[in-house]
Design a protein around this motif. Structure first.
Motif, short mmCIF file in Angstrom:
data_model
loop_
_atom_site.label_atom_id
_atom_site.label_comp_id
_atom_site.label_asym_id
_atom_site.label_seq_id
_atom_site.Cartn_x
_atom_site.Cartn_y
_atom_site.Cartn_z
N ILE A 1 -0.24 -8.25 -6.24
CA ILE A 1 0.19 -9.72 -5.71
C ILE A 1 0.89 -9.53 -4.16
O ILE A 1 0.67 -10.74 -3.52
N LEU A 2 1.63 -8.71 -4.15
CA LEU A 2 2.32 -8.57 -2.50
C LEU A 2 1.01 -8.29 -1.78
O LEU A 2 1.28 -8.95 -0.68
N PHE A 3 0.28 -7.52 -2.04
CA PHE A 3 -1.10 -7.26 -1.19
C PHE A 3 -1.57 -8.63 -0.96
O PHE A 3 -2.04 -8.85 0.19
N ASP A 4 -2.06 -9.58 -2.04
CA ASP A 4 -2.60 -10.64 -1.74
C ASP A 4 -1.74 -11.77 -0.90
O ASP A 4 -2.26 -12.34 -0.13
N ILE A 5 -0.58 -11.81 -1.08
CA ILE A 5 0.30 -12.67 -0.22
C ILE A 5 0.11 -12.26 0.97
O ILE A 5 0.17 -12.86 2.13
N GLY A 6 0.25 -10.90 1.43
CA GLY A 6 0.04 -10.18 2.76
C GLY A 6 -1.06 -10.70 3.33
O GLY A 6 -1.14 -11.10 4.52
N LEU B 1 -2.17 2.24 -2.04
CA LEU B 1 -2.64 0.96 -2.77
C LEU B 1 -2.87 1.12 -4.13
O LEU B 1 -3.78 0.23 -4.92
N THR B 2 -2.27 1.85 -5.00
CA THR B 2 -2.10 2.15 -6.36
C THR B 2 -1.41 0.94 -6.81
O THR B 2 -0.15 0.65 -6.41
N GLY B 3 -1.82 0.24 -7.92
CA GLY B 3 -0.83 -0.95 -8.38
C GLY B 3 0.27 -0.44 -9.23
O GLY B 3 0.22 0.32 -10.00
N LEU B 4 1.19 -0.94 -8.87
CA LEU B 4 2.64 -0.70 -9.34
C LEU B 4 3.11 -2.27 -9.82
O LEU B 4 3.10 -3.14 -9.31
N TRP B 5 3.56 -1.97 -10.98
CA TRP B 5 4.20 -3.53 -11.81
C TRP B 5 5.51 -3.37 -12.09
O TRP B 5 6.10 -2.37 -12.57
N TRP B 6 6.36 -4.53 -11.66
CA TRP B 6 7.54 -4.63 -12.28
C TRP B 6 7.45 -6.27 -12.68
O TRP B 6 7.20 -7.31 -11.87
N TYR B 7 7.60 -6.50 -13.97
CA TYR B 7 7.26 -7.79 -14.64
C TYR B 7 8.07 -8.59 -13.93
O TYR B 7 9.37 -8.58 -13.81
N PRO B 8 7.46 -9.83 -13.47
CA PRO B 8 6.19 -10.23 -13.69
C PRO B 8 5.40 -9.92 -12.30
O PRO B 8 4.23 -10.38 -12.28
N LEU B 9 5.92 -9.52 -11.34
CA LEU B 9 5.22 -9.17 -10.14
C LEU B 9 4.82 -7.75 -9.93
O LEU B 9 5.19 -6.65 -10.75
N GLY B 10 3.93 -7.31 -8.91
CA GLY B 10 3.48 -6.16 -8.75
C GLY B 10 2.95 -5.87 -7.14
O GLY B 10 2.93 -6.98 -6.55
N GLY C 1 0.81 -1.25 0.26
CA GLY C 1 -0.09 0.01 -0.08
C GLY C 1 0.82 1.17 -0.10
O GLY C 1 0.55 2.26 -0.68
N VAL C 2 2.10 1.24 0.70
CA VAL C 2 2.71 2.25 0.88
C VAL C 2 3.79 2.63 -0.31
O VAL C 2 4.02 3.85 -0.38
N LEU C 3 4.13 1.49 -0.97
CA LEU C 3 5.07 1.90 -1.98
C LEU C 3 4.83 3.04 -3.09
O LEU C 3 5.59 3.54 -3.64
N PRO C 4 3.46 2.98 -3.58
CA PRO C 4 3.19 3.89 -4.47
C PRO C 4 3.06 5.33 -3.89
O PRO C 4 3.42 6.22 -4.63
#
Length: 131
Positions: free
Chosen positions: A106-111, A94-103, A83-86
């Motif tokens: 998915i980090l939020f969902d894993i959390g 909580l804006t989505g940021l992407w670094w292929y293939p992760l973003g 949430g804080v990275l953006p």
């Protein structure tokens, strides 16, 4: 609560592995389709609850090798980080940021997955200890 059922113990050995694999499938599938961290975490927790009923809560703790409260805290840190990275790029929380293939989604969902697993297992194993 432990039972001496040979059938339950034998079935549990097979089912817990399948449930954990299915929970990871639901976690990864949930980004674009029904599922996600919450449902995946509940499925994994249900597998651990079944393991606790067939064997014992001590066996679940031995299998985990890490305190469930610590699992929940790691998950909370992962979700908060997502949430804080953006914000460091001047974007809303909580804006989505992407670094292929992760973003960050998915980090939020894993959390969320880890928070649910850790929280449910803390309650389950704490209730077992109180008896």
């Amino acid at each position: 609560m432990m039972t001496d059922s040979v059938i339950l113990r034998t079935a549990t050995r097979l089912l817990v592995g399948l449930m954990l694999v299915f929970s990871v499938f639901m976690l990864l599938r949930g980004h674009n389709e029904p599922g996600g961290g919450f449902i995946g975490g509940l499925i994994a927790s249900t597998g651990m609850a079944l393991y606790s009923m067939a064997f014992s809560s001590a066996e679940v703790r031995r299998a985990l090798k890490i305190d469930p409260r610590r699992i929940a805290m790691i998950g909370l840190a992962a979700a908060l980080t997502a949430g804080v990275l953006p914000a460091f790029q001047g974007l809303p929380f909580l804006t989505g940021l992407w670094w292929y293939p992760l973003g960050t989604p998915i980090l939020f969902d894993i959390g969320v997955y880890l928070v649910v697993v850790g929280g449910v297992l803390t309650i389950l194993l704490g209730a077992e200890e109180g008896r």
